[in-house]
Design a protein around this motif. Structure first.
Motif, PDB file in Angstrom:
ATOM      1  N   PRO A   1       0.787  -1.230   0.000  1.00 30.25           N
ATOM      2  CA  PRO A   1       0.000   0.000   0.000  1.00 30.25           C
ATOM      3  C   PRO A   1       0.822   1.284   0.000  1.00 30.25           C
ATOM      4  O   PRO A   1       0.266   2.362  -0.097  1.00 30.25           O
ATOM      5  CB  PRO A   1      -0.785  -0.110   1.310  1.00 30.25           C
ATOM      6  N   ILE A   2       2.153   1.205   0.133  1.00 34.16           N
ATOM      7  CA  ILE A   2       2.952   2.399   0.375  1.00 34.16           C
ATOM      8  C   ILE A   2       3.902   2.654  -0.789  1.00 34.16           C
ATOM      9  O   ILE A   2       4.629   1.762  -1.224  1.00 34.16           O
ATOM     10  CB  ILE A   2       3.762   2.267   1.680  1.00 34.16           C
ATOM     11  N   LYS A   3       3.917   3.913  -1.257  1.00 33.80           N
ATOM     12  CA  LYS A   3       4.846   4.317  -2.298  1.00 33.80           C
ATOM     13  C   LYS A   3       5.551   5.600  -1.872  1.00 33.80           C
ATOM     14  O   LYS A   3       4.921   6.546  -1.406  1.00 33.80           O
ATOM     15  CB  LYS A   3       4.116   4.558  -3.630  1.00 33.80           C
ATOM     16  N   ILE A   4       6.860   5.593  -2.032  1.00 30.53           N
ATOM     17  CA  ILE A   4       7.661   6.775  -1.725  1.00 30.53           C
ATOM     18  C   ILE A   4       8.231   7.327  -3.018  1.00 30.53           C
ATOM     19  O   ILE A   4       8.750   6.582  -3.855  1.00 30.53           O
ATOM     20  CB  ILE A   4       8.799   6.439  -0.740  1.00 30.53           C
ATOM     21  N   SER A   5       8.130   8.650  -3.185  1.00 31.77           N
ATOM     22  CA  SER A   5       8.629   9.298  -4.395  1.00 31.77           C
ATOM     23  C   SER A   5       9.479  10.492  -4.022  1.00 31.77           C
ATOM     24  O   SER A   5       9.221  11.185  -3.025  1.00 31.77           O
ATOM     25  CB  SER A   5       7.467   9.756  -5.287  1.00 31.77           C
ATOM     26  N   ILE A   6      10.502  10.738  -4.815  1.00 30.68           N
ATOM     27  CA  ILE A   6      11.279  11.966  -4.731  1.00 30.68           C
ATOM     28  C   ILE A   6      11.371  12.536  -6.129  1.00 30.68           C
ATOM     29  O   ILE A   6      11.294  11.807  -7.123  1.00 30.68           O
ATOM     30  CB  ILE A   6      12.695  11.744  -4.146  1.00 30.68           C
ATOM     31  N   GLY A   7      11.526  13.840  -6.214  1.00 30.33           N
ATOM     32  CA  GLY A   7      11.582  14.422  -7.546  1.00 30.33           C
ATOM     33  C   GLY A   7      11.943  15.882  -7.521  1.00 30.33           C
ATOM     34  O   GLY A   7      12.179  16.483  -6.462  1.00 30.33           O
ATOM     35  N   ALA A   8      12.000  16.460  -8.700  1.00 33.25           N
ATOM     36  CA  ALA A   8      12.335  17.873  -8.851  1.00 33.25           C
ATOM     37  C   ALA A   8      11.632  18.439 -10.066  1.00 33.25           C
ATOM     38  O   ALA A   8      11.543  17.785 -11.108  1.00 33.25           O
ATOM     39  CB  ALA A   8      13.848  18.053  -8.983  1.00 33.25           C
ATOM     40  N   ASN A   9      11.125  19.623  -9.921  1.00 37.65           N
ATOM     41  CA  ASN A   9      10.658  20.422 -11.044  1.00 37.65           C
ATOM     42  C   ASN A   9      11.731  21.462 -11.340  1.00 37.65           C
ATOM     43  O   ASN A   9      12.256  22.088 -10.420  1.00 37.65           O
ATOM     44  CB  ASN A   9       9.340  21.127 -10.720  1.00 37.65           C
ATOM     45  N   ASN A  10      12.070  21.607 -12.611  1.00 42.38           N
ATOM     46  CA  ASN A  10      13.176  22.484 -12.997  1.00 42.38           C
ATOM     47  C   ASN A  10      14.458  21.974 -12.334  1.00 42.38           C
ATOM     48  O   ASN A  10      15.108  22.662 -11.536  1.00 42.38           O
ATOM     49  CB  ASN A  10      12.889  23.930 -12.608  1.00 42.38           C
ATOM     50  N   LEU A  11      14.792  20.742 -12.674  1.00 42.64           N
ATOM     51  CA  LEU A  11      15.885  20.010 -12.036  1.00 42.64           C
ATOM     52  C   LEU A  11      17.210  20.773 -12.077  1.00 42.64           C
ATOM     53  O   LEU A  11      17.994  20.704 -11.115  1.00 42.64           O
ATOM     54  CB  LEU A  11      16.043  18.651 -12.719  1.00 42.64           C
ATOM     55  N   PHE A  12      17.464  21.492 -13.153  1.00 41.64           N
ATOM     56  CA  PHE A  12      18.755  22.165 -13.302  1.00 41.64           C
ATOM     57  C   PHE A  12      18.700  23.641 -12.909  1.00 41.64           C
ATOM     58  O   PHE A  12      19.585  24.421 -13.245  1.00 41.64           O
ATOM     59  CB  PHE A  12      19.271  21.994 -14.728  1.00 41.64           C
ATOM     60  N   ASN A  13      17.627  23.999 -12.190  1.00 45.53           N
ATOM     61  CA  ASN A  13      17.554  25.296 -11.517  1.00 45.53           C
ATOM     62  C   ASN A  13      17.749  26.467 -12.476  1.00 45.53           C
ATOM     63  O   ASN A  13      18.568  27.352 -12.261  1.00 45.53           O
ATOM     64  CB  ASN A  13      18.598  25.358 -10.399  1.00 45.53           C
ATOM     65  N   LYS A  14      16.957  26.489 -13.541  1.00 44.39           N
ATOM     66  CA  LYS A  14      17.097  27.543 -14.541  1.00 44.39           C
ATOM     67  C   LYS A  14      16.225  28.753 -14.191  1.00 44.39           C
ATOM     68  O   LYS A  14      15.106  28.613 -13.705  1.00 44.39           O
ATOM     69  CB  LYS A  14      16.730  27.011 -15.928  1.00 44.39           C
ATOM     70  N   TYR A  15      16.766  29.922 -14.509  1.00 43.75           N
ATOM     71  CA  TYR A  15      16.061  31.188 -14.329  1.00 43.75           C
ATOM     72  C   TYR A  15      15.988  31.911 -15.675  1.00 43.75           C
ATOM     73  O   TYR A  15      16.853  31.719 -16.534  1.00 43.75           O
ATOM     74  CB  TYR A  15      16.813  32.093 -13.344  1.00 43.75           C
ATOM     75  N   PRO A  16      15.007  32.771 -15.846  1.00 42.79           N
ATOM     76  CA  PRO A  16      15.021  33.614 -17.048  1.00 42.79           C
ATOM     77  C   PRO A  16      16.143  34.636 -16.944  1.00 42.79           C
ATOM     78  O   PRO A  16      16.672  34.907 -15.860  1.00 42.79           O
ATOM     79  CB  PRO A  16      13.646  34.289 -17.016  1.00 42.79           C
ATOM     80  N   ALA A  17      16.513  35.212 -18.078  1.00 45.12           N
ATOM     81  CA  ALA A  17      17.548  36.254 -18.097  1.00 45.12           C
ATOM     82  C   ALA A  17      17.057  37.474 -17.323  1.00 45.12           C
ATOM     83  O   ALA A  17      15.861  37.782 -17.288  1.00 45.12           O
ATOM     84  CB  ALA A  17      17.890  36.633 -19.532  1.00 45.12           C
ATOM     85  N   LYS A  18      17.997  38.179 -16.702  1.00 45.90           N
ATOM     86  CA  LYS A  18      17.652  39.367 -15.938  1.00 45.90           C
ATOM     87  C   LYS A  18      17.317  40.531 -16.869  1.00 45.90           C
ATOM     88  O   LYS A  18      17.545  40.487 -18.075  1.00 45.90           O
ATOM     89  CB  LYS A  18      18.817  39.762 -15.029  1.00 45.90           C
ATOM     90  N   TYR A  19      16.766  41.582 -16.267  1.00 48.24           N
ATOM     91  CA  TYR A  19      16.586  42.836 -16.994  1.00 48.24           C
ATOM     92  C   TYR A  19      17.940  43.281 -17.555  1.00 48.24           C
ATOM     93  O   TYR A  19      18.988  43.010 -16.948  1.00 48.24           O
ATOM     94  CB  TYR A  19      16.058  43.922 -16.055  1.00 48.24           C
ATOM     95  N   PRO A  20      17.954  43.976 -18.681  1.00 50.05           N
ATOM     96  CA  PRO A  20      19.221  44.465 -19.234  1.00 50.05           C
ATOM     97  C   PRO A  20      19.993  45.303 -18.215  1.00 50.05           C
ATOM     98  O   PRO A  20      19.397  46.051 -17.432  1.00 50.05           O
ATOM     99  CB  PRO A  20      18.784  45.309 -20.438  1.00 50.05           C
TER     100      PRO A  20
END
Length: 891
Positions: free
Chosen positions: A832-851
């Motif tokens: 009855p038991i399931k354990i999960s681990i995970g990541a969204n945006n695994l490589f930690n990306k951000y959009p470019a900053k303001y100019p």
């Protein structure tokens, strides 16, 4: 029927590439794509997009995608909004929002407004959000249902009809329909506990959900779900240049020596938490959410079933507002001091020549280290549906009544009303202002009653003809209630009126408005010969405020062989403005700016020549194919073209005053604002004193005519790896482009150089949605182990902004293309038991900053804009990667 759909060259290239690949493969039947099957492994029978019974998703004459509960669990984020954004490329979510929008993330399909998508629960209309998005973005004007109030564990599957369906379900279903099918199990259950945080800083989350199925008595089921969710603050901004010595002289907000003046006058600022990042406005707010749902059914007789389902939610959310400097709130003791300017700053203090002489000046400044206001939103929402359905002499019938209501209480905490403090002070005593204030309430309710009838007639066709008809009566009420006096008090005008950070709703803003709607529909579906499916629908609606309309839809599908079918639709739509769009009234304020938002039918709007809102009208065409070229492979591709006339948008801001060089101003705006009791004089005084700011006004208007074109792709394949398990592969994509075909003229009583919908607003509407979006998925399982990999591609997007030093200079603010990786790994440690681990945006990306040059101008000017270093319209957000762990127990 011949349907001609015009799409751009990019869309045609996308479609031709897939068509060529399909044509080269040998035809063979294939199973249903992953995530669209029942527990028994059989293809799901859909109920959305057709009135006929027994249709499978792959048989649908219109494009429809089915998302099972198992697919939702691979996302990691327990919020339905986030799950849809990551799984469904044609859906885009407001990834970052401020104020109330921070806790009402809207979802839009095919690049249109969230108001263009109809949300159903078990086929019944869901009520909208009491709060409206007033920001001038692609999500502006959204008052769509809040999907975060539907607990994920209560859902059996989601059927997303990606096609115009106004004639079938209601005139606002222009972009499509999301139908949430709830669990009806009468036994077993589950408990899921999820926790996580962002890779870099903040955003701690936990979520616990429980679901249980019961059989209270013979012939009945009761399915119950509860959820408790917590989300912590995050911060993705920069330091506040107003509270540091930038080395640059400026009069903006702080005095002639910039932050040097603040540090000398108010050293207590440096003791604040997070100094110098005292302004925490750019990041997630804090949320505590409780959701409850039930689903009940009772087979009274073999031919009659009673059913009822509903939800209850309580939401408590807090967001930081712009940090207030110590000299914002002051009293008469300071103003009466010789040599002190009305703002409370002596010449000596301005030049930082003799700090000791400033001591008396500071005697009546209650916030020596400044203060950080927060907006507090407390929301209660509930909905229930009751109904009876059954069959009489071959006619199925369904009679139901649905009532939903949401109430959003808006408050400001840790703040003050500077005008109230000043007016209650004397030359010998301090003033008074409450720190926690109730700003007002939004209330929206919707009562919907429907009768649906369906009968099959054998007329000698390949299959019986299905004729469906029905009636619907709907009553909607939108109410804006004024806040307490301290939230909107203006007073003498020496100090800024209204509670700092979020001006309260005054009695002049308050209103109660309602609407009645009555509609009738007729739908005929037939298969005249094997392989040919035809569907025609017509719907007539009567609004007591907008009159009558009739809309149509024609759908056709031709199965050339078991391996290949073509399909197409043509439909019209008619969307009346939401009551929130029509009657919202309020004021947005920042440190030295003010923008009023008036209803289009208000006296202030009329004084500027703004006319009342009218309905949108749309025309929708789509054409595509369904293919099973090889065993276990299914491919669907559909191109679409949606034209909307008189589209409702938030207008450009008409300025009455601005500190920006080259800004277009209209004195009539100041007159209209003063006529509605809006306090503009204190802001005008700040601008005259050298602060960067503006005073303006905008409205929701029928501002543009748009054409949205695109292509939806869905492909799935399954691989049996023998002893190494099984893999379900999927590829989904969306190409979407919106262009503006016409802009309405500016109102008659303003400077005609200011467009009703200017180049900045046009870019927000058409360019901030990625043109290309695709998701590749691989779901592997072997024994007790499972892994789900999802690689998402986001195309480029941009907005147009003006530079801080020149209001007429235009610069492009871009979010570059990006690949975002999500990974979920699970192990079934016991039955009855399931354990999960995970990541969204695994490589930690951000959009470019303001100019860099924009940020440097903001820093030099000590602008609060410097704090927001990432474009907030980024489709994958501004918070970076998120990792989580989950434990699930099924019983």
């Amino acid at each position: 029927m011949k349907t001609v759909t015009r799409v751009s060259q990019g869309a045609l290239a996308f479609a031709l590439a897939i068509t060529s690949a399909v044509a080269m493969a040998a035809p063979a039947p294939a199973p249903e794509p992953a995530g669209q099957t029942t527990e028994a492994g059989e293809e799901t029978i859909i109920i959305t997009g057709t009135r006929s019974t027994g249709f499978k998703a792959s048989d649908s004459p219109a494009p429809i995608q089915v998302l099972g509960a198992d697919a939702l669990k691979t996302v990691g984020q327990t919020d339905l909004v986030q799950a849809l954004a990551q799984i469904l490329p044609s859906a885009q979510v407001q990834a970052f929002g401020s104020d109330q929008a921070a806790f009402h993330p809207a979802v839009k399909l095919r690049g249109l407004s969230p108001n263009h998508t109809l949300v159903l629960i078990d086929g019944k209309r869901r009520h909208g959000n009491p709060s409206v998005v007033v920001a001038g973005t692609v999500f502006g004007g959204s008052a769509a249902p809040d999907l975060s109030l539907i607990p994920q564990d209560a859902i059996e599957r989601i059927e997303v009809l990606q096609d115009g369906a106004a004639a079938q379900y209601g005139t606002d279903a222009i972009a499509g329909v999301m139908n949430f099918i709830m669990k009806k199990r009468d036994h077993g259950g589950s408990i899921n506990l999820t926790g996580g945080k962002y890779f870099d800083q903040g955003g701690k989350k936990y979520d616990i959900q429980g679901n249980v199925g019961l059989a209270p008595f013979e012939g009945a089921y009761l399915n119950l779900t509860g959820e408790r969710r917590y989300q912590g603050y995050s911060f993705r901004g920069d330091y506040d240049p107003r509270v540091v010595d930038t080395g640059v002289s400026t009069t903006a907000n702080t005095g002639a020596s910039g932050g040097r003046y603040i540090l000398a006058r108010f050293p207590g600022v440096t003791s604040r938490s997070n100094y110098p990042e005292v302004n925490q406005i750019f990041g997630d707010g804090r949320l505590v959410l409780t959701n409850l749902s039930y689903n009940f059914g009772w087979q009274i007789t073999p031919d009659v079933e009673y059913y009822s389902f509903g939800t209850y939610s309580h939401k408590n959310g807090r967001t930081f507002q712009n940090f207030r400097l110590p000299n914002v709130v002051f009293g008469k003791r300071r103003a009466a001091n010789p040599g002190v300017l009305p703002a409370g700053i002596s010449a000596a203090c301005l030049n930082n020549l003799a700090v000791a002489t400033c001591a008396a000046v500071s005697a009546d400044l209650p916030y020596q280290s400044g203060f950080a206001p927060q907006e507090l939103t407390i929301e209660k929402d509930w909905a229930t549906t009751v109904g009876l359905k059954g069959e009489v002499s071959g006619t199925t019938w369904d009679l139901s009544s649905t009532y939903g209501i949401g109430r959003s209480s808006i408050n400001v905490i840790n703040s003050a009303n500077a005008a109230l403090y000043y007016d209650t002070s004397t030359t010998t005593s301090n003033g008074y202002s409450p720190t926690d204030v109730h700003n007002g309430d939004f209330i929206f309710s919707q009562w919907t009653n429907t009768l649906d009838l369906t009968h099959e007639f054998d007329v000698g066709f390949a299959e019986p003809v299905t004729i469906a008809g029905g009636l619907e009566y709907r009553r909607e009420v939108y109410q804006l209630k004024a806040g307490e006096l301290a939230s909107y008090y203006v007073g003498s005008g020496v100090a800024q009126g209204g509670i700092q950070s979020f001006f309260g709703y005054a009695p002049s803003d308050a209103s109660r408005n309602f609407r009645h709607n009555f509609s009738q529909y007729l739908d005929i579906a037939a298969k005249p010969i094997d392989g040919v499916t035809l569907d025609a629908a017509i719907r007539h609606e009567h609004y007591d405020d907008f009159g009558d309309t009739t809309v149509y839809k024609l759908t056709g599908r031709y199965d050339l062989s078991p391996a290949f079918a073509i399909r197409g639709t043509a439909s019209t739509g008619f969307r009346a403005p939401t009551l929130a769009e029509g009657f919202y009234s309020g004021i947005n304020v920042s440190v030295s700016s003010l923008t009023g938002i008036f209803p289009a039918n208000s006296a202030g709007a009329a004084a500027l020549g703004i006319s009342s809102l009218k309905p949108e009208k749309s025309t929708n065409f789509s054409a595509g194919f369904v293919a099973h070229p090889v065993s276990r492979l299914t491919v669907t591709l559909d191109a679409y073209s949606i034209e909307i006339k008189d589209r409702i948008v938030r207008s450009s801001t008409f300025l009455g005053a601005s500190s920006a060089a080259g800004a277009i101003t209209s004195p009539s705006v100041l007159t209209a604002l003063r006529g509605n009791g809006v306090p503009v004089d204190s802001v005008l005084a700040a601008i005259a004193g050298g602060a960067a700011g503006s005073v303006g006004i905008n409205f929701f208007v029928n501002g543009v005519k748009t054409l949205t074109q695109g292509v939806d792709l869905l492909a799935s394949y399954s691989t049996d790896l023998g002893d190494f398990g099984h893999v379900d592969w999927s590829l989904s994509g969306n190409y979407n482009k919106t262009k503006i075909k016409g802009v309405s003229l500016p109102p008659s009583n303003v400077n005609q150089a200011q467009l009703l919908f200017d180049v900045y607003a046009q870019a927000d509407l058409t360019k901030t949605t990625p043109k290309y979006r695709a998701t590749f998925g691989a779901n592997w399982s072997m024994g007790i182990f499972s892994a789900n990999l999802r690689e998402s591609y986001y195309g480029s997007a941009y907005s147009i902004i003006s530079t801080p030093t020149n209001g007429s200079a235009r610069e492009r603010l871009s979010v570059h293309p990006a690949f975002i990786t999500d990974l979920d790994i699970g192990v079934q440690i016991a039955k009855p038991i399931k354990i999960s681990i995970g990541a969204n945006n695994l490589f930690n990306k951000y959009p470019a900053k303001y100019p860099d040059f924009i940020r440097e101008q903001q820093r030099v000017a000590s602008s609060t804009g410097f704090i927001a270093k990432y474009p907030s319209f980024s489709a994958y957000g501004v918070n970076g990667g998120y990792y989580y762990a989950r434990i699930g127990v099924n019983f």
